[in-house]
Design an enzyme around this catalytic site. Sequence first.
Site, PDB file in Angstrom:
ATOM      1  N   ASP A  60      48.776  39.221  25.798  1.00 23.19           N
ATOM      2  CA  ASP A  60      48.591  37.775  25.838  1.00 23.19           C
ATOM      3  C   ASP A  60      49.678  37.282  26.794  1.00 23.19           C
ATOM      4  O   ASP A  60      50.873  37.484  26.523  1.00 23.19           O
ATOM      5  CB  ASP A  60      48.768  37.170  24.438  1.00 23.19           C
ATOM      6  N   ASN A  87      45.794  36.305  37.139  1.00 29.01           N
ATOM      7  CA  ASN A  87      44.418  35.812  37.158  1.00 29.01           C
ATOM      8  C   ASN A  87      43.965  35.242  35.816  1.00 29.01           C
ATOM      9  O   ASN A  87      43.021  34.446  35.773  1.00 29.01           O
ATOM     10  CB  ASN A  87      43.522  36.991  37.576  1.00 29.01           C
ATOM     11  N   TYR A 152      43.648  21.727  32.193  1.00 29.41           N
ATOM     12  CA  TYR A 152      43.260  22.734  33.189  1.00 29.41           C
ATOM     13  C   TYR A 152      43.696  22.282  34.586  1.00 29.41           C
ATOM     14  O   TYR A 152      44.324  23.028  35.341  1.00 29.41           O
ATOM     15  CB  TYR A 152      41.743  22.959  33.129  1.00 29.41           C
ATOM     16  N   THR A 187      30.957  33.287  36.243  1.00 22.91           N
ATOM     17  CA  THR A 187      31.645  34.233  35.359  1.00 22.91           C
ATOM     18  C   THR A 187      31.416  33.733  33.926  1.00 22.91           C
ATOM     19  O   THR A 187      30.902  32.621  33.732  1.00 22.91           O
ATOM     20  CB  THR A 187      33.165  34.255  35.632  1.00 22.91           C
TER      21      THR A 187
HETATM   22  P1  NAD Z   1      36.760  34.727  32.684  1.00 24.64           P
HETATM   23  O1  NAD Z   1      36.814  33.873  31.463  1.00 24.64           O
HETATM   24  O2  NAD Z   1      35.598  35.610  32.883  1.00 24.64           O
HETATM   25  O3  NAD Z   1      38.061  35.646  32.794  1.00 24.64           O
HETATM   26  C1  NAD Z   1      39.319  35.234  32.362  1.00 24.64           C
HETATM   27  C2  NAD Z   1      40.025  36.442  31.767  1.00 24.64           C
HETATM   28  O4  NAD Z   1      41.313  36.010  31.315  1.00 24.64           O
HETATM   29  C3  NAD Z   1      39.288  37.031  30.545  1.00 24.64           C
HETATM   30  O5  NAD Z   1      39.197  38.427  30.650  1.00 24.64           O
HETATM   31  C4  NAD Z   1      40.162  36.600  29.395  1.00 24.64           C
HETATM   32  O6  NAD Z   1      40.112  37.460  28.266  1.00 24.64           O
HETATM   33  C5  NAD Z   1      41.539  36.594  30.034  1.00 24.64           C
HETATM   34  N1  NAD Z   1      42.496  35.813  29.262  1.00 24.64           N
HETATM   35  C6  NAD Z   1      42.306  34.604  28.690  1.00 24.64           C
HETATM   36  N2  NAD Z   1      43.395  34.237  28.006  1.00 24.64           N
HETATM   37  C7  NAD Z   1      44.310  35.237  28.157  1.00 24.64           C
HETATM   38  C8  NAD Z   1      45.627  35.439  27.694  1.00 24.64           C
HETATM   39  N3  NAD Z   1      46.241  34.539  26.899  1.00 24.64           N
HETATM   40  N4  NAD Z   1      46.269  36.569  28.061  1.00 24.64           N
HETATM   41  C9  NAD Z   1      45.655  37.510  28.830  1.00 24.64           C
HETATM   42  N5  NAD Z   1      44.400  37.372  29.286  1.00 24.64           N
HETATM   43  C10 NAD Z   1      43.737  36.249  28.954  1.00 24.64           C
HETATM   44  O7  NAD Z   1      36.931  33.710  33.880  1.00 24.64           O
HETATM   45  P2  NAD Z   1      37.033  33.860  35.488  1.00 24.64           P
HETATM   46  O8  NAD Z   1      36.143  32.818  36.024  1.00 24.64           O
HETATM   47  O9  NAD Z   1      36.918  35.259  35.925  1.00 24.64           O
HETATM   48  O10 NAD Z   1      38.531  33.323  35.697  1.00 24.64           O
HETATM   49  C11 NAD Z   1      39.559  34.025  36.364  1.00 24.64           C
HETATM   50  C12 NAD Z   1      40.544  33.010  36.927  1.00 24.64           C
HETATM   51  O11 NAD Z   1      39.899  32.248  37.949  1.00 24.64           O
HETATM   52  C13 NAD Z   1      41.060  31.994  35.907  1.00 24.64           C
HETATM   53  O12 NAD Z   1      42.431  31.737  36.147  1.00 24.64           O
HETATM   54  C14 NAD Z   1      40.248  30.757  36.219  1.00 24.64           C
HETATM   55  O13 NAD Z   1      40.894  29.568  35.822  1.00 24.64           O
HETATM   56  C15 NAD Z   1      40.112  30.878  37.719  1.00 24.64           C
HETATM   57  N6  NAD Z   1      39.027  30.116  38.316  1.00 24.64           N
HETATM   58  C16 NAD Z   1      37.734  30.328  37.939  1.00 24.64           C
HETATM   59  C17 NAD Z   1      36.726  29.601  38.562  1.00 24.64           C
HETATM   60  C18 NAD Z   1      35.261  29.807  38.238  1.00 24.64           C
HETATM   61  O14 NAD Z   1      34.426  29.024  38.724  1.00 24.64           O
HETATM   62  N7  NAD Z   1      34.887  30.815  37.456  1.00 24.64           N
HETATM   63  C19 NAD Z   1      37.052  28.654  39.539  1.00 24.64           C
HETATM   64  C20 NAD Z   1      38.380  28.466  39.885  1.00 24.64           C
HETATM   65  C21 NAD Z   1      39.360  29.206  39.274  1.00 24.64           C
END
Ligand code: NAD
Length: 242
Positions: A60, A87, A152, A187
């Site tokens: 975490d 990430n 966020y 995602t």
């Molecule tokens: P996702 O939810 O599929 O992946 C996020 C991952 O982070 C998951 O595996 C989750 O278990 C892990 N996670 C969450 N809380 C955690 C913690 N406390 N400790 C360790 N791991 C933890 O989402 P994603 O879209 O792949 O997001 C990846 C990154 O990209 C994030 O930072 C998100 O904010 C960013 N992002 C996503 C988008 C989008 O459109 N999907 C756009 C801009 C930015």
Amino acid sequence: MGKLDGKVAIITGGARGMGAAHARRFVEEGASVVIADVLTDLGAKLADDLGERAMFAELDVRDRERWTDIVTQTVQRFGRLDVLVNNAGIFRRESIETHSHEMWDEVIGVNLTGIWNGTKAVIPALKAAGGGSIINVSSTAGMTGYAWLPAYTTSKWGIRGLTKTSALDLGQYGIRVNSVHPGFVRTPMTEELGDNTANVALHRTAADTELTPLVLFLASDDSAFSTGAEFIADGGESAGLP
Ligand code: NAD
């Protein structure tokens, strides 16, 4: 030859979504990868699939002691550390009136303080390796305001500030720190949001693998002269911003 031959990377939130795509590609490009996530089953399975050069570590990102353990384990298992991809992130969609204090603490804790914790934890190992690359995942929400995303949006703007300060402080050690700003990527995080692409120049969302080439570039020596910078891949969503 791979772009990351011999390099060792920790990817937080590497069990699914974009983080998992980065982990797969990093291993293909010759890196050893630590998939650090709260999702133990998915993370362990992915590490298993990727073979000897992958390891799962339950983390975490809010847990500072665990961060120290994981950096130690990484260096014990793979001999060094070169790259940290910060990430991991979570999303809580509520108007500022109904968004609770608990949600605020949770989102800021994971998305922003988590990156602070990771950055602090890896500095000694990156210095010992003679330099390295830290890639902080922000968002287009770090470049403009979004309704219904108070914590966020704040966390993603905060990442830009932390990235620039870290780059200025750590450049002397050859440690580069950059932020990436994805637009709408399909995602698990965005499953519930539908597919509104009215403000996206390319009129589409991205697959979960489409940010990986940018993250790979920043992890590799191809980006050796880039630090403290913001890298956008959003289909043109932010192109109209002043
Ligand atoms: P996702 O939810 O599929 O992946 C996020 C991952 O982070 C998951 O595996 C989750 O278990 C892990 N996670 C969450 N809380 C955690 C913690 N406390 N400790 C360790 N791991 C933890 O989402 P994603 O879209 O792949 O997001 C990846 C990154 O990209 C994030 O930072 C998100 O904010 C960013 N992002 C996503 C988008 C989008 O459109 N999907 C756009 C801009 C930015």
